[in-house]
Design an enzyme around this catalytic site. Structure first.
Site, PDB file in Angstrom:
ATOM      1  N   ARG A 118     -22.030  -1.015  37.238  1.00  0.00           N
ATOM      2  CA  ARG A 118     -22.259  -1.828  36.082  1.00  0.00           C
ATOM      3  C   ARG A 118     -21.462  -3.022  35.752  1.00  0.00           C
ATOM      4  O   ARG A 118     -21.800  -3.722  35.378  1.00  0.00           O
ATOM      5  CB  ARG A 118     -22.406  -0.835  34.732  1.00  0.00           C
ATOM      6  N   ARG A 154     -13.072   1.925  30.570  1.00  0.00           N
ATOM      7  CA  ARG A 154     -13.136   3.090  31.564  1.00  0.00           C
ATOM      8  C   ARG A 154     -11.837   3.970  31.415  1.00  0.00           C
ATOM      9  O   ARG A 154     -12.068   5.313  31.637  1.00  0.00           O
ATOM     10  CB  ARG A 154     -13.650   2.879  33.098  1.00  0.00           C
ATOM     11  N   ARG A 180     -20.078  -6.154  36.712  1.00  0.00           N
ATOM     12  CA  ARG A 180     -20.785  -6.922  37.720  1.00  0.00           C
ATOM     13  C   ARG A 180     -19.714  -8.004  38.256  1.00  0.00           C
ATOM     14  O   ARG A 180     -20.075  -8.786  39.323  1.00  0.00           O
ATOM     15  CB  ARG A 180     -22.014  -7.802  37.094  1.00  0.00           C
TER      16      ARG A 180
HETATM   17  C1  LIG Z   1     -18.407   4.360  27.302  1.00  0.00           C
HETATM   18  C2  LIG Z   1     -19.516   3.568  27.865  1.00  0.00           C
HETATM   19  C3  LIG Z   1     -20.790   4.081  27.711  1.00  0.00           C
HETATM   20  C4  LIG Z   1     -21.922   3.085  28.151  1.00  0.00           C
HETATM   21  N1  LIG Z   1     -23.093   3.406  27.942  1.00  0.00           N
HETATM   22  C5  LIG Z   1     -24.145   2.815  28.569  1.00  0.00           C
HETATM   23  C6  LIG Z   1     -25.711   3.103  28.466  1.00  0.00           C
HETATM   24  O1  LIG Z   1     -25.878   4.235  27.754  1.00  0.00           O
HETATM   25  N2  LIG Z   1     -26.480   2.164  28.971  1.00  0.00           N
HETATM   26  C7  LIG Z   1     -26.077   1.174  29.583  1.00  0.00           C
HETATM   27  O2  LIG Z   1     -27.192   0.397  30.234  1.00  0.00           O
HETATM   28  N3  LIG Z   1     -24.996   0.894  29.748  1.00  0.00           N
HETATM   29  C8  LIG Z   1     -24.073   1.551  29.315  1.00  0.00           C
HETATM   30  N4  LIG Z   1     -22.646   1.155  29.681  1.00  0.00           N
HETATM   31  C9  LIG Z   1     -22.176  -0.036  30.163  1.00  0.00           C
HETATM   32  C10 LIG Z   1     -21.736  -1.233  29.506  1.00  0.00           C
HETATM   33  O3  LIG Z   1     -22.780  -1.583  28.567  1.00  0.00           O
HETATM   34  C11 LIG Z   1     -21.611  -2.296  30.565  1.00  0.00           C
HETATM   35  O4  LIG Z   1     -22.797  -2.730  31.240  1.00  0.00           O
HETATM   36  C12 LIG Z   1     -20.484  -2.050  31.431  1.00  0.00           C
HETATM   37  O5  LIG Z   1     -19.461  -1.145  30.967  1.00  0.00           O
HETATM   38  C13 LIG Z   1     -19.950  -3.308  32.145  1.00  0.00           C
HETATM   39  O6  LIG Z   1     -19.325  -3.983  31.055  1.00  0.00           O
HETATM   40  P1  LIG Z   1     -19.217  -5.437  31.102  1.00  0.00           P
HETATM   41  O7  LIG Z   1     -20.328  -6.356  31.230  1.00  0.00           O
HETATM   42  O8  LIG Z   1     -18.040  -5.886  30.210  1.00  0.00           O
HETATM   43  O9  LIG Z   1     -18.385  -5.837  32.777  1.00  0.00           O
HETATM   44  P2  LIG Z   1     -18.697  -6.741  33.968  1.00  0.00           P
HETATM   45  O10 LIG Z   1     -20.055  -6.748  34.233  1.00  0.00           O
HETATM   46  O11 LIG Z   1     -17.770  -6.710  34.900  1.00  0.00           O
HETATM   47  O12 LIG Z   1     -18.437  -8.454  33.106  1.00  0.00           O
HETATM   48  C14 LIG Z   1     -17.119  -8.543  32.792  1.00  0.00           C
HETATM   49  C15 LIG Z   1     -17.358  -9.711  31.370  1.00  0.00           C
HETATM   50  O13 LIG Z   1     -17.911 -10.870  32.195  1.00  0.00           O
HETATM   51  C16 LIG Z   1     -18.800 -11.188  31.129  1.00  0.00           C
HETATM   52  N5  LIG Z   1     -20.342 -11.113  31.717  1.00  0.00           N
HETATM   53  C17 LIG Z   1     -20.666 -10.432  32.737  1.00  0.00           C
HETATM   54  N6  LIG Z   1     -21.849 -10.746  33.025  1.00  0.00           N
HETATM   55  C18 LIG Z   1     -22.214 -11.577  31.922  1.00  0.00           C
HETATM   56  C19 LIG Z   1     -23.639 -12.197  31.639  1.00  0.00           C
HETATM   57  N7  LIG Z   1     -24.726 -12.043  32.461  1.00  0.00           N
HETATM   58  N8  LIG Z   1     -23.574 -13.049  30.661  1.00  0.00           N
HETATM   59  C20 LIG Z   1     -22.611 -13.514  29.804  1.00  0.00           C
HETATM   60  N9  LIG Z   1     -21.396 -12.789  30.185  1.00  0.00           N
HETATM   61  C21 LIG Z   1     -21.417 -12.203  31.128  1.00  0.00           C
HETATM   62  C22 LIG Z   1     -18.827 -10.549  29.933  1.00  0.00           C
HETATM   63  O14 LIG Z   1     -17.723 -11.273  29.257  1.00  0.00           O
HETATM   64  C23 LIG Z   1     -18.249  -9.466  30.535  1.00  0.00           C
HETATM   65  O15 LIG Z   1     -17.410  -8.489  29.425  1.00  0.00           O
HETATM   66  C24 LIG Z   1     -21.583   1.984  29.171  1.00  0.00           C
HETATM   67  C25 LIG Z   1     -20.315   1.879  29.280  1.00  0.00           C
HETATM   68  C26 LIG Z   1     -19.439   2.351  28.379  1.00  0.00           C
HETATM   69  C27 LIG Z   1     -17.688   2.095  28.688  1.00  0.00           C
END
Ligand SMILES: Cc1cc2nc3c(=O)[nH]c(=O)nc-3n(C[C@H](O)[C@H](O)[C@H](O)COP(=O)(O)OP(=O)(O)OC[C@H]3O[C@@H](n4cnc5c(N)ncnc54)[C@H](O)[C@@H]3O)c2cc1C
Length: 240
Positions: free
Chosen positions: A93, A201, A95
């Site tokens: 997840r 994480r 990305r």
């Molecule tokens: C405890 C926990 C529970 C979770 N439960 C669920 C769940 O039930 N269901 C579920 O679907 N997911 C769940 N997730 C996943 C969570 O919603 C995130 O998708 C995942 O943790 C990746 O985080 P991120 O988007 O910050 O990271 P990355 O995808 O690595 O992105 C890093 C940063 O880049 C920026 N970014 C990336 N892509 C975009 C974009 N398209 N637009 C704008 N900015 C962007 C943002 O600032 C982001 O924080 C969970 C995560 C955790 C830690």
């Protein structure tokens, strides 16, 4: 601490750090460190350094606090990971990273499955979205739980092999295998994105198995870029 290469002599590149019952984290390669962060920041004033001094340490802390995150993208890691599919699914997840994974279409999957041990055999208490996890203390229950995992894994392997014996393609036969199956992948990530990963994480809310991997990544990060890592900690583990 001087040049980037001098950091690397301390680093255990290619060392396997064992995680869970059959997983690992291995740093395949890395680039950059605290010095690259400083030089990426200082280019704005047309200055480059060969050695880190006190003013550079302050600069790294300042940039972290101010959220000037792009300089931390100059540190890069390539990790080779072996983890159960349910961990890999959460992992991917994230990305802002590169991934390449073993193919269940081309390769017969190995019969290696994660079985939780001792404190990892847990129950959930509380409300949805706000669970507390507690170890299942009863030894007899734990033995039964262990048996249920084992029998299910054995049966799924038999089904997988039976389907292939009947001529079913690997890509279709594999769908009977559980989420506990170990997979392998490369995770190529820069330090900015890695801090975001660790913030989420290596956190009490993360699933315990996922957190075991995040702890190892965090130690490697601390080893490669100790000043940047300390700034991340001082910043309350908030990624810039
Ligand atoms: C405890 C926990 C529970 C979770 N439960 C669920 C769940 O039930 N269901 C579920 O679907 N997911 C769940 N997730 C996943 C969570 O919603 C995130 O998708 C995942 O943790 C990746 O985080 P991120 O988007 O910050 O990271 P990355 O995808 O690595 O992105 C890093 C940063 O880049 C920026 N970014 C990336 N892509 C975009 C974009 N398209 N637009 C704008 N900015 C962007 C943002 O600032 C982001 O924080 C969970 C995560 C955790 C830690």
């Amino acid at each position: 601490l001087t040049k980037i290469d001098e950091y690397h002599q301390f680093i255990s590149i290619n060392k396997n750090y064992e995680v869970l019952d059959d997983g690992f984290v291995r740093l395949d390669n890395s680039m950059g460190g605290d010095l690259s962060v400083v030089n990426h920041a200082r280019i704005s004033l047309d200055v480059q350094k060969e050695k880190i001094d006190e003013s550079d340490k302050k600069l790294i802390r300042y940039l972290m606090k101010q959220g000037h995150g792009s300089v931390y993208e100059s540190i890069w890691f390539s990790f080779h990971i072996r983890a159960p599919i349910f961990v890999a699914r959460q992992w991917m997840r994230h990305r802002i990273a590169g991934y390449n994974e073993i193919s269940g279409r081309y390769v017969e999957m190995k019969d290696k499955f994660y079985t939780p041990k001792d404190e990892f055999v847990r129950t959930q208490i509380g409300k949805r979205g706000d669970y507390q996890f507690e170890e299942i203390a009863d030894r007899a229950d734990r033995e039964t739980i262990d048996y249920i995992y084992k029998i299910h894994y054995d049966n799924s392997v038999k089904a997988y092999q039976h389907l292939m014996e009947l001529g079913v393609a690997k890509e279709l036969a594999r769908i009977v295998l559980p989420l506990a199956l170990y997979t392998e992948f490369f995770f190529d990530v820069n330090a900015r994105s890695l801090m975001n990963f660790l913030m989420q994480r290596n956190h009490p809310h993360a699933q315990a198995e996922m957190r075991e991997y995040a702890k190892v990544l965090e130690n490697i990060f601390a080893e490669i870029a100790p000043i940047t890592y300390n700034a991340f900690i001082e910043n309350g583990r908030v990624a810039p």
